[in-house]
Structures are given as C-alpha cells and as structure tokens.
Write a protein that holds these residues in place. Structure first.
Motif, PDB file in Angstrom:
ATOM      1  N   SER A  96       0.825  -1.284   0.096  1.00  0.00           N
ATOM      2  CA  SER A  96       0.168  -0.120  -0.058  1.00  0.00           C
ATOM      3  C   SER A  96       0.817   1.307   0.035  1.00  0.00           C
ATOM      4  O   SER A  96       0.541   2.211  -0.416  1.00  0.00           O
ATOM      5  N   ALA A  97       2.017   1.315   0.641  1.00  0.00           N
ATOM      6  CA  ALA A  97       2.725   2.360   0.863  1.00  0.00           C
ATOM      7  C   ALA A  97       3.510   2.722  -0.695  1.00  0.00           C
ATOM      8  O   ALA A  97       3.614   3.731  -1.096  1.00  0.00           O
ATOM      9  N   MET A  98       3.715   1.598  -1.299  1.00  0.00           N
ATOM     10  CA  MET A  98       4.312   1.935  -2.580  1.00  0.00           C
ATOM     11  C   MET A  98       3.386   2.428  -3.773  1.00  0.00           C
ATOM     12  O   MET A  98       3.720   2.991  -4.457  1.00  0.00           O
ATOM     13  N   GLN A  99       2.001   1.822  -3.615  1.00  0.00           N
ATOM     14  CA  GLN A  99       1.026   2.266  -4.275  1.00  0.00           C
ATOM     15  C   GLN A  99       0.545   3.647  -3.898  1.00  0.00           C
ATOM     16  O   GLN A  99       0.331   4.358  -5.164  1.00  0.00           O
ATOM     17  N   LYS A 100       0.720   4.112  -2.864  1.00  0.00           N
ATOM     18  CA  LYS A 100       0.485   5.723  -2.510  1.00  0.00           C
ATOM     19  C   LYS A 100       1.433   6.603  -3.094  1.00  0.00           C
ATOM     20  O   LYS A 100       1.108   7.539  -3.894  1.00  0.00           O
ATOM     21  N   VAL A 650      13.035   5.215 -22.655  1.00  0.00           N
ATOM     22  CA  VAL A 650      11.815   5.097 -21.544  1.00  0.00           C
ATOM     23  C   VAL A 650      12.287   4.117 -20.491  1.00  0.00           C
ATOM     24  O   VAL A 650      11.774   4.497 -19.285  1.00  0.00           O
ATOM     25  N   PHE A 651      12.974   3.201 -20.680  1.00  0.00           N
ATOM     26  CA  PHE A 651      13.622   2.544 -19.560  1.00  0.00           C
ATOM     27  C   PHE A 651      14.302   3.355 -18.410  1.00  0.00           C
ATOM     28  O   PHE A 651      14.072   2.853 -17.335  1.00  0.00           O
ATOM     29  N   GLY A 652      14.913   4.158 -18.816  1.00  0.00           N
ATOM     30  CA  GLY A 652      15.493   5.085 -17.951  1.00  0.00           C
ATOM     31  C   GLY A 652      14.673   5.756 -16.758  1.00  0.00           C
ATOM     32  O   GLY A 652      14.910   5.496 -15.874  1.00  0.00           O
ATOM     33  N   PRO A 653      13.617   6.556 -17.244  1.00  0.00           N
ATOM     34  CA  PRO A 653      12.729   7.270 -16.206  1.00  0.00           C
ATOM     35  C   PRO A 653      12.052   6.078 -15.370  1.00  0.00           C
ATOM     36  O   PRO A 653      11.750   6.362 -14.218  1.00  0.00           O
ATOM     37  N   ILE A 654      11.659   5.039 -15.968  1.00  0.00           N
ATOM     38  CA  ILE A 654      10.949   3.920 -15.353  1.00  0.00           C
ATOM     39  C   ILE A 654      11.769   3.336 -14.278  1.00  0.00           C
ATOM     40  O   ILE A 654      11.316   3.375 -12.979  1.00  0.00           O
ATOM     41  N   ALA A 655      13.114   3.096 -14.544  1.00  0.00           N
ATOM     42  CA  ALA A 655      14.005   2.583 -13.354  1.00  0.00           C
ATOM     43  C   ALA A 655      14.340   3.524 -12.535  1.00  0.00           C
ATOM     44  O   ALA A 655      14.259   3.315 -11.232  1.00  0.00           O
ATOM     45  N   ASP A 656      14.158   4.847 -12.723  1.00  0.00           N
ATOM     46  CA  ASP A 656      14.780   5.991 -11.935  1.00  0.00           C
ATOM     47  C   ASP A 656      13.459   6.095 -11.018  1.00  0.00           C
ATOM     48  O   ASP A 656      13.641   6.330  -9.985  1.00  0.00           O
ATOM     49  N   ASN A 657      12.519   6.108 -11.569  1.00  0.00           N
ATOM     50  CA  ASN A 657      11.079   6.074 -10.719  1.00  0.00           C
ATOM     51  C   ASN A 657      10.947   4.908  -9.582  1.00  0.00           C
ATOM     52  O   ASN A 657      10.695   5.066  -8.485  1.00  0.00           O
ATOM     53  N   ALA A 658      11.283   3.827 -10.315  1.00  0.00           N
ATOM     54  CA  ALA A 658      11.121   2.652  -9.647  1.00  0.00           C
ATOM     55  C   ALA A 658      12.037   2.793  -8.213  1.00  0.00           C
ATOM     56  O   ALA A 658      11.830   2.292  -7.083  1.00  0.00           O
ATOM     57  N   ASN A 659      13.246   3.220  -8.648  1.00  0.00           N
ATOM     58  CA  ASN A 659      14.433   3.349  -7.457  1.00  0.00           C
ATOM     59  C   ASN A 659      13.846   4.316  -6.566  1.00  0.00           C
ATOM     60  O   ASN A 659      13.805   4.044  -5.210  1.00  0.00           O
ATOM     61  N   GLY A 660      13.223   5.351  -7.026  1.00  0.00           N
ATOM     62  CA  GLY A 660      12.596   6.367  -5.828  1.00  0.00           C
ATOM     63  C   GLY A 660      11.497   5.703  -4.982  1.00  0.00           C
ATOM     64  O   GLY A 660      11.378   6.192  -3.856  1.00  0.00           O
ATOM     65  N   ILE A 661      10.733   4.914  -5.836  1.00  0.00           N
ATOM     66  CA  ILE A 661       9.602   4.375  -4.782  1.00  0.00           C
ATOM     67  C   ILE A 661      10.264   3.444  -4.025  1.00  0.00           C
ATOM     68  O   ILE A 661       9.648   3.294  -2.821  1.00  0.00           O
ATOM     69  N   GLY A 662      11.210   2.809  -4.215  1.00  0.00           N
ATOM     70  CA  GLY A 662      11.737   1.962  -3.422  1.00  0.00           C
ATOM     71  C   GLY A 662      12.360   2.487  -2.139  1.00  0.00           C
ATOM     72  O   GLY A 662      12.308   2.395  -0.799  1.00  0.00           O
ATOM     73  N   GLU A 663      13.027   3.863  -2.414  1.00  0.00           N
ATOM     74  CA  GLU A 663      13.611   4.374  -1.409  1.00  0.00           C
ATOM     75  C   GLU A 663      12.595   5.262  -0.402  1.00  0.00           C
ATOM     76  O   GLU A 663      12.786   5.090   0.678  1.00  0.00           O
ATOM     77  N   MET A 664      11.502   5.531  -0.958  1.00  0.00           N
ATOM     78  CA  MET A 664      10.580   6.222  -0.336  1.00  0.00           C
ATOM     79  C   MET A 664       9.381   5.188   0.646  1.00  0.00           C
ATOM     80  O   MET A 664       8.879   5.584   1.265  1.00  0.00           O
ATOM     81  N   SER A 665       9.448   4.050  -0.092  1.00  0.00           N
ATOM     82  CA  SER A 665       8.172   3.140   0.460  1.00  0.00           C
ATOM     83  C   SER A 665       8.781   1.514   1.163  1.00  0.00           C
ATOM     84  O   SER A 665       8.036   1.086   1.681  1.00  0.00           O
ATOM     85  N   PHE A 666       9.737   1.414   0.449  1.00  0.00           N
ATOM     86  CA  PHE A 666      10.216  -0.067   1.080  1.00  0.00           C
ATOM     87  C   PHE A 666      10.488   0.002   2.799  1.00  0.00           C
ATOM     88  O   PHE A 666      10.873   0.975   3.134  1.00  0.00           O
ATOM     89  N   ASN A 667       9.940  -0.954   3.061  1.00  0.00           N
ATOM     90  CA  ASN A 667       9.940  -1.117   4.783  1.00  0.00           C
ATOM     91  C   ASN A 667       9.244   0.190   5.432  1.00  0.00           C
ATOM     92  O   ASN A 667       9.645   0.612   6.435  1.00  0.00           O
ATOM     93  N   ARG A 668       8.107   0.782   4.814  1.00  0.00           N
ATOM     94  CA  ARG A 668       7.464   1.922   5.355  1.00  0.00           C
ATOM     95  C   ARG A 668       5.824   1.868   5.394  1.00  0.00           C
ATOM     96  O   ARG A 668       5.537   1.035   4.190  1.00  0.00           O
ATOM     97  N   ASP A 669       5.262   2.237   6.174  1.00  0.00           N
ATOM     98  CA  ASP A 669       3.824   2.247   5.886  1.00  0.00           C
ATOM     99  C   ASP A 669       3.206   3.561   5.004  1.00  0.00           C
ATOM    100  O   ASP A 669       3.961   4.121   4.504  1.00  0.00           O
ATOM    101  N   VAL A 670       1.888   3.425   4.931  1.00  0.00           N
ATOM    102  CA  VAL A 670       1.261   4.610   4.132  1.00  0.00           C
ATOM    103  C   VAL A 670       1.738   5.915   4.606  1.00  0.00           C
ATOM    104  O   VAL A 670       1.621   6.778   4.088  1.00  0.00           O
ATOM    105  N   ASN A 671       1.865   5.815   5.905  1.00  0.00           N
ATOM    106  CA  ASN A 671       2.066   7.467   6.709  1.00  0.00           C
ATOM    107  C   ASN A 671       3.633   7.517   6.541  1.00  0.00           C
ATOM    108  O   ASN A 671       3.944   8.608   7.094  1.00  0.00           O
ATOM    109  N   GLY A 672       4.570   6.864   6.054  1.00  0.00           N
ATOM    110  CA  GLY A 672       5.746   6.911   5.807  1.00  0.00           C
ATOM    111  C   GLY A 672       6.656   6.615   6.976  1.00  0.00           C
ATOM    112  O   GLY A 672       7.886   6.949   7.142  1.00  0.00           O
ATOM    113  N   GLN A 673       6.052   5.808   8.072  1.00  0.00           N
ATOM    114  CA  GLN A 673       6.647   5.359   9.172  1.00  0.00           C
ATOM    115  C   GLN A 673       7.364   4.069   8.839  1.00  0.00           C
ATOM    116  O   GLN A 673       6.753   3.135   8.149  1.00  0.00           O
ATOM    117  N   SER A 674       8.597   3.720   9.651  1.00  0.00           N
ATOM    118  CA  SER A 674       9.092   2.358   9.460  1.00  0.00           C
ATOM    119  C   SER A 674       8.436   1.509  10.016  1.00  0.00           C
ATOM    120  O   SER A 674       7.618   1.281  10.932  1.00  0.00           O
TER     121      SER A 674
END
Length: 991
Positions: A96-100, A650-674
């Motif tokens: 859910s955090a990644m989807q947000k 287009v592979f470039g921005p997709i991978a860039d965004n995916a990396n950003g999603i990982g940094e912002m949401s891996f092991n975090r909840d929808v409120n950004g908490q660990s």
C-alpha cells in the motif's frame, strides 16, 4: 483516488486512445455516402475517390501489396504494444505504501498533461484552420490541379496536421501513462520473494518488466508513425506528398510543446530538489522528507517519457515527409513507397528484437542488463538491414518504360511533341506556332525572373502542363510491349534554336551518348530520359538508396557510441569532470563546458561523414535532387531502430522512478513510518538491501540508456532537417509542392546556386537563423531558473517544519507539483511562437532566398547547440553519480556530503536544463521551423515585401503579426512573475 478505483477505470485508457487515433483516420476517408457509386465520392465538390491507389491501373500489384503490407505491419505493431500493455498491468503492484507513492506520481503527471493539452489544443484547432485556408484556392488559377482538387488537398492537409498532432499527443500520453504504471510494478518485482530465498533472482524479472514497459511506448511511436503515413498514401495516392507536409508539421509542433513544457517541469523540480535536499540538507535524492521528490519523479515521466517519445515520433514523421517528397521527385511513385517499406521493416525488427531482450535472465547486474539491451539494439539493426536490403532486391527494379515515363513527367514530353514521327505514333497534337521546347525554355526563364508569378507565366505554365499530361496519357495508353520497344527506339534530338540544341547535345556527349554531327544527336528515349532529364535510374536493379539506409543504421550506432563515450562513467571524459570536482565548483563547470564543446565537433564529423557516404553511394554528382533523396533515406535507415531507441530511453525514467519508490516506501507504511518485523510488507535487512541494489543497478543502466539515445534523436533531427532543406529548394524553384515531380536538375541547381552568402539578404537570413537557437535556449533555460527559484523557496519553507525533518509529518508534495505545473504551462507558449513566427518574419520581409539562408544557419547552430548542451549536461550528471558511489570519507574528500560531491551537484544542476530542456527541445525546434517555412513558401514567394508579385500588403501584415508574437514571447521570457516578486518582499529567513 484508491488503487481499486484506478484498476476499475484502467480499461478505458486503451479505448480512449483508440478513439483519438481513429478520429483523423475517419476524417481522411470521409465522403458522401448517399448511395452514389464509389467513384463519385466527393469532398467539397471534387471528383475524388478515396483509396484510388488500390483501384487505379497506374500502380502495379507490387505497390498495392506493399502499401497494404505496411498497413498490416503498423496495426500489428500496435497490437503487439497492446499485448505488452496487458502484461504490464497484470503485474503485481506491491504494498500500500508503494501504491500511494506511485499514485501521487501518476496523478501529478496526468494533471500536467491534461492542462498542457487544454492549452495547446486551442492552438492546434486554430492552426488547422489556418493551414486549410493557406492552401485553399481563393482565386481560380491555372495549374496542375483543378479547383476541386485544390480544395481536397487543402482539407486533407489540415486533417493530416490534426492527425499528426493527435498521434504525437497519443504517443506522449502513452509513454507517460505506461511509465507511471510500470515504475510501481518494477519496484514490486524487485522485492518479490523467491522460494529459493535469493532475491537477486528478481533482477531479470524487474529488468524485463522495465524494458517491456518502454517497448510499449516505442511500438506506439513507430506503429502510429507508419500508420499515418501509409493511410495518407493510400487515400491520396500521388497527391500524398502534398498532404504529408501537414502530418509532419502536426507531429513536430506537438513534440515542441511536449519537449519544452515537460523539460521545464522536470528540471525545475530536479534543480529544486537537488539544491535544497542534497546540498543544503545533505539528504538522499528521493528522501521522502523532500517536498520536491514527487514532482521530480513526475518530471521524469512528462519530460523523459512523454517528451522523448513525441520528439522521436516527429522525427519519424518529418523524415518520412522529406523522403516521400524527394522520392517522388527522383523516382516517381516507387520513390514514395520505398521509404514506407523500410519503416515497416523497422517495425517488424523492433518487435522481434524487443521480445528477446532479457529472455532467460534471472540474476545479474547493471553490466548484465546493459549487455542485454545492447544486444537487442544490434539484433534490430541486423534484422532491419537484412529486411530492407531484401526489399530493395525485390522492389528497386526498373524497366526502360518506367524510366522513360519518369523522363516524360520531367520534361521529355517536349521531345515527343516536337518529333513528328513520335507525335504521330502517340496521337499527340500541337497547333501552336512555336515548338513545345521553346515554350518550356521561356517558362524556365520566367520562373527564375521577376515575373515568376505574373499572369503571363501562369498562363504559359498551364499550357506546358497540358502538354505534359497529354504526353503521359498517350504513353500510358500504349501496350507494355509497345512501351518497351519505343523506349529503345533511337530518334533525332528535337531542336529549339541553335543554343538550346547545342546545350542538349553537350549534355548527351557528357553522358557518352552517340553523336550525329556537331549540332545534331541521336539517342534512344531511354538515353534521353537518363542524360537530358536526369532520371537517376537504369534498367534493372538500383540499390543505391537501400545502401543509404544501411549508412543510416551505421550512423545511429556510431552516434550511440559517440554519446556514450562523452557521457558514460566508463570513459575518460566523465572521469576528468570527476577529477575537476575535487578542486571546486568552478573547475567542475569549466571541465564540463570543455567536454560539451569538443563533443559537438565529433558529432558533426559523424553526421557529415554519413551525408558524404550517402552522396558517394548515389554517385551522380550532377543530380542534386537524387543526392538529397539518398540523404533522406539515410534518415529513414536511422529511424528503423525507433522501437528499440524509445524502449531504451523510456527504460531510464521507469527505472529511476522505481528506485525512488523503493527509497520512499520499502519497509514503510502509508504514513511514511518504518515497519517492524512481523508487519505486513516488512522485508529483512538482507532482502531489502538486495531489492534496493536491483533498483539501483537498473537506475544506473537507465542513466546510460537515456544519455545515449539523445544522440540518435539529435542526429535524426539534423538528417531530417537537411532533407527538408532540399525539399524547400525544390519548392522554391517550382513555386509549389504540386510541381515537384516535374523539377529539372538544371532548375534545382540554378535555384540552389542563389542561396549564397555573397547575396547580402541570404547572409542576413543565415545570421538571424543562426541566432534563433541561442534565443530559444535562453528562453527555456530562464524558464527553468524561474520555476526552480519558486521551488527552492517552497522546499526551504517546508524543511523549516521540525516534524517534516523528523519524518513524522508528510510534506505537502502537491504544492510543489502545482508550482511546476503552473510554471511550465505559463512558459510553454513563448518558445512555440518564436519557432512559428521567426520564419514568417524573415520570409515575408526579406524574401524566399533569405528564408533559405535562415534555415541553413538555424540547422547548423541548432545541431551544435543541441549536442553541446546534451553531452555537457550528461557528463555533469554522471560525474555526480560516480562521486556518490565513492566511499564516504570527508578527509579524503570523497562520497556523498563531501565538498567534491557538492561541486558535482552544482555542475549537475547547471547541466539539468541543458540536457533535459533546451538541448532536446532544439530537435523539434529545427523541424518546426523547417515545416513552417515549407508550408508558407508558396505564399512567401507570392506576397513577400521584397519582390513578391502578389499583394505585398498581405506579406507585410503577416510579418507584422509575427513580429509582435515574437516580441511578446521574448518579453514574457524576461518578465518577473508575481510569485517571484512576492517572495522577494518576504523577510529573509534561514535555510
């Protein structure tokens, strides 16, 4: 909006796209279905039959089969893209955090493009009307076409312009929409659990999904480009080269707006995020506490995905326009069709090559992924080469009768009329007191003088054209065997006075045709067509233009390698920028500037070498029109790799965004908490580290692919511009597009010779044209600076909130997104008006030859500026990434947070608007100004203030309006916004 709601609405996107693409196609084939026979369908009263190409006996079975095959390939490419789209949407969407996070990026991108299309849509509708009106036969004038045919061409050109604009918009929207869907799914694929427990086994799945998402955009680009050109050719037949100008202009104009608007958006957000986040707060690039993070990811999609896709689409369509126009002038209808066959081969090659990229890959690294992508590119190049060479062996065979018919169309009808035996055998009649050859000579003299648009010239032109059409009709009535025999018959050369005959005999002697005395000659009709009328064909196989396509393939590969050398971390130029960063911000900037300037030289040498090779392959140095067609086919060859090129980009921005999603949401909840161990979606540290490394590796690959594909985009823009410039000269000599098929080489050479810097007005036009890319770049860079100014203040304001810095409060991402969207839309129109207005000012005030000089200067400086800015910016970007990958050690001045790193960030922020806004936007700028000049040229010749034979007040009025538009655009680019003024009045606060 919830993800479930998004899923519920998802099926509407393909259907909406289908409707948008089908609308102009339906308009092209619109007719009166009142029960009358097909042959009586009408458009504004003209006796015009849609799809007559398929029913006319003038075209062979091979041509009809080839065009239908192109149509099937275009549709097949779109079906392949639709199948991949279904696979991408079926992939897992993560937590859910990644989807947000992904939803925020998607909503920002959708909002931006909706506003952009609303702004640009009004201009597109207005220009559709202007294009129709500019070609509409307001006064009855003799010529090749009837009044009704001219009305059909006017409406067809307007509809084609609308089609090009809608297709370009559809390509850009598809690229953005799929990128915002694919980034989430790539991030989810990287963290998916495997039964074997080795998360690195997810690498292959994530890499294939990212590339597959890019492929969808690539196949839409080449599929829709080929579909539009094929349909126009099917509907309008030999009139297609007049209609296609509108198609190319529509694609170019939309691409310019997509590039400028998307570039301003993405780099304003990127600069703001880097300066405040990395330099001032020393936090990671995609740290969720940075209010500009979402806007930065949105920008990757609207700039790199939507903008690049629209950019290459317009290169695809504009190169097609140039190749079809020059092909018709050089080869006849076979020259119109062969470029489409080559592009169809490219679509098939892209389908095969992209489907195999990453096949069987499980584990890997950035080098593994880059190797798979490079192999796909090479595979496509090999398949394309084999395909178009095979088509060349089959299709580029010409018999003597076809060559003679081309000669008749170009002017050999005078030989048929003035030779008594031939005139009687063909059933031709001529009652005038003079020979037809003398009439043609007088017409050529009038066309090149001050009376080129006088009533006397127009009347004589109508008479001469009647001779041409009568001779063609008589020739086509002969049985095939009779045409072949007559083509080999030796006849005496017709005379029109000693001077004319002497020149004709001299031409024949140069071509080593048998002489019959000093002032007499005999030759076969085939020899006359080849020698006197410069038909660049010989009976049998003519593969020169197919070899030119191969030169285009090699140029694309070499430009990729050249760009990679100057921007990749693997080579010395970027390493020199890294070394220069150790001594401060200034030396970083100095090193990057030097790198960009030098790289422009090598790009020019490669492009010049390709043009020289095409000229050498064509071989006939006297036939400039044929040489121009060869250069255009070089561009067509380059663009056979469009599907793979866009997939890589287009592979470039997709991978860039995916990396950003990982940094912002891996092991975090929808409120950004660990998350903690045991929470849903939690990954152990080892798995999290592996998943993040997968995304980091893919991001590194994407940075390389984005950089190297810019070289192909710039190179294709220059080749297209050079080809269009040749088309411009052809129209300048003949007076309109409709007569380009009858252009004689002598006339073309004579017209080109007037474009000399020894002529003051031509030189002035060249100076003005050379200055436009500089003013355009200044306007777009200043726009990024203004937007970044607002974003820096907004990010600083939010960072002053302790809760945001502590990670307990979510920043107001929407505020930064709104600033980027509003600023980009506000800055969008000015550069577009500059591109449209400046050619009109020069043409209507200084005349058509000054306009030719304007285009020459603009092409040269535009190419140099584009390469310089793209490569300098790319080198600064990758130098920063190299330093970020170093071990963090302040004592040794390495790694993130060091002074060396801060210097590299400064270089990167300087380079951002160069490599992703101004540099790429020069590509469509070059082609938009070429297309405007080509469309306006007949009116410029008639109504220009300098020597127009029409109403000079019309030209003065158009030039006046254009001057006001350009001045307004320049004034707007320097005007301080109300938001900036308000910020300047606020009390100064700490960072």
């Amino acid at each position: 909006m919830s993800l479930s709601r998004s899923r519920a609405r998802r099926p509407r996107f393909p259907w909406l796209l289908l409707v948008v693409c089908a609308l102009p196609i339906g308009l092209l084939g619109a007719g009166d279905f009142s029960g009358r026979p097909t042959a009586d369908w009408t458009v504004f009263g003209s006796a015009w039959e849609p799809f007559a190409f398929l029913t006319s006996g003038a075209y062979g079975f091979g041509e009809k089969l080839g065009l239908l095959g192109c149509l099937a390939v275009a549709v097949g490419g779109l079906v392949y893209a639709a199948r991949l789209m279904k696979e991408v949407y079926a992939a897992d969407t993560g937590t859910s955090a990644m989807q947000k996070v992904a939803q925020a990026v998607r909503e920002g991108a959708n909002a931006y493009l909706r506003r952009q299309f609303a702004v640009v849509g009004v201009l597109i509708v207005l220009l559709t009307g202007v294009i129709i009106a500019s070609k509409w036969p307001w006064e009855a004038e003799p010529g090749m076409h009837s009044i009704d045919e001219l009305k059909t061409i006017a409406v067809g050109r307007g509809v084609a312009f609308l089609m090009g604009a809608l297709f370009s918009a559809a390509v850009g929207f598809t690229g953005m929409r799929l990128a915002t869907a694919g980034n989430l799914r790539v991030a989810a694929a990287a963290r998916a659990r495997r039964e074997a427990g080795d998360t690195r086994a997810n690498f292959g799945a994530a890499m294939r999904l990212a590339y597959k998402t890019g492929t969808i955009t690539g196949m839409f680009t080449c599929g829709l480009g080929l579909l539009g050109g094929t349909l126009i050719l099917l509907v309008f037949g030999e009139l297609a080269y007049e209609i296609l100008i509108g198609y190319g202009f529509g694609g170019s104009l939309l691409a310019l707006f997509m590039r400028v608007g998307g570039g301003i958006y993405t780099k304003a957000a990127d600069v703001g995020a880097d300066l405040v986040g990395k330099v001032e707060q020393a936090i990671a690039e995609d740290d969720p506490r940075n209010a500009a993070t979402i806007a930065d990811n949105v920008g990757d999609n609207v700039g790199d995905c939507a903008g690049m896709a629209a950019d290459v689409f317009e290169s695809y369509s504009v190169t097609m326009v140039a190749a079809v126009m020059l092909g018709y002038a050089a080869f006849g209808f076979k020259g119109m069709i062969f470029p489409l066959l080559v592009q169809a081969v490219g679509v098939v090659a892209s389908v095969i090559s992209t489907s195999l990229v990453g096949a069987g890959m499980t584990t890997g690294s950035s080098s593994t992924a880059m190797g798979a992508i490079n192999r796909g590119f090479w595979r496509s190049a090999v398949i394309s080469t084999l395909g178009f060479m095979l088509f060349g062996l089959i299709y580029l065979r010409f018999d003597a009768a076809y060559i003679v018919e081309r000669g008749i169309d170009r002017g050999m009808y005078q030989e048929l009329f003035d030779n008594t035996d031939l005139r009687a055998e063909l059933g031709l009649t001529h009652a005038g007191p003079r020979t037809v050859a003398s009439e043609v000579k007088e017409l050529r003299d009038l066309r090149s003088g001050a009376e080129r648009n006088a009533p006397k010239t127009v009347a004589l032109e109508a008479e001469v054209d009647r001779h041409r059409t009568d001779a063609l009709a008589a020739w086509r009535k002969l049985a095939p065997e009779a045409r072949d025999q007559l083509a080999q018959r030796r006849v005496k050369v017709a005379a029109a006075g000693g001077e004319h005959e002497l020149q004709l005999v001299t031409d024949l002697r140069t071509r080593r045709v048998a002489q019959d005395g000093e002032l007499r000659a005999t030759a076969t009709l085939l020899e006359l067509a080849q020698a006197r009328y410069h038909v660049p064909l010989r009976p049998g196989l003519n593969l020169a233009v197919a070899w030119c396509c191969l030169i285009g393939i090699l140029l694309a590969v070499l430009l990729n390698k050249c760009t990679e050398y100057w921007t990749s971390t693997e080579y010395s130029p970027v390493r020199e920028v890294v070394r220069a960063s150790s001594t401060g911000h200034a030396t970083n900037i100095i090193s990057g500037l030097a790198l960009g300037l030098e790289s422009s030289v090598w790009a020019v040498l490669l492009i010049s070498g390709a043009i020289l090779a095409a000229v050498a392959v064509c071989g006939d140095s006297q036939n400039l029109l044929y040489l121009a067609f060869g250069v255009a086919m070089t561009g067509i060859g380059m663009l056979t790799l469009t599907g793979d090129t866009i997939s890589m980009d287009v592979f470039g921005p997709i991978a860039d965004n995916a990396n950003g999603i990982g940094e912002m949401s891996f092991n975090r909840d929808v409120n950004g908490q660990s998350l903690k161990d045991g929470d849903p979606g939690f990954m152990p540290d080892a798995e999290n580290a592996d998943a993040r490394q997968i995304l980091a590796d893919l991001d590194a690959v994407g940075n390389t692919t984005k950089a190297i594909t810019k070289g192909v985009a710039i190179g294709s823009a220059v080749i297209a511009a050079v080809s269009l410039f040749a088309s411009f000269i052809a129209v300048l000599v003949t007076g309109s597009e409709e007569k380009i098929g009858q252009l004689l080489i002598g006339d073309f050479t004579q017209g080109a010779s007037k474009l000399t810097v020894a002529e003051p007005l031509v030189f002035i036009g060249m100076l003005i044209g050379g200055a436009v890319p500089f003013l355009f770049s200044a306007m777009t860079i200043r726009a990024v600076g203004r937007a970044a100014y607002l974003i820096v203040f907004e990010c600083r304001k939010q960072f002053r909130d302790p809760e945001i810095m502590a990670g307990t409060k979510t920043p107001d991402y929407g505020r930064v997104v709104a600033i980027c969207t509003a600023t980009a839309q506000h800055e969008l129109i000015g550069p577009g008006l500059l591109a449209i207005g400046t050619p009109l000012v020069v043409g209507f005030l200084l005349g058509p030859f000054a306009l030719g000089g304007f285009l020459a200067g603009m092409i040269l400086t535009g190419q140099l500026m584009a390469v310089f800015m793209s490569n300098a910016g790319g080198s600064w970007d990758n130098a920063k990434k190299m330093i970020e990958d170093e071990p963090k050690d302040k004592e040794r001045n390495t790694g993130k947070g060091s002074e060396k790193h801060k210097a590299s960030v400064t270089g990167d922020t300087v380079g951002d608007p160069l490599k992703d806004t101004s540099g790429p936007a020069i590509n469509p700028l070059i082609k938009v100004m070429n297309m405007v000049s080509l469309l306006a040229l007949p009116l410029v010749m008639m109504h220009n203030v300098k020597d127009g034979t029409g109403n000079w007040t019309v030209g003065a009025a158009v030039a006046g309006v254009a001057v006001l538009a350009v001045l307004w655009a320049w004034w707007q680019s320097k005007k301080e916004t109300a938001e900036m003024s308000a910020l300047d009045k606020e009390p100064v606060q700490g960072k």
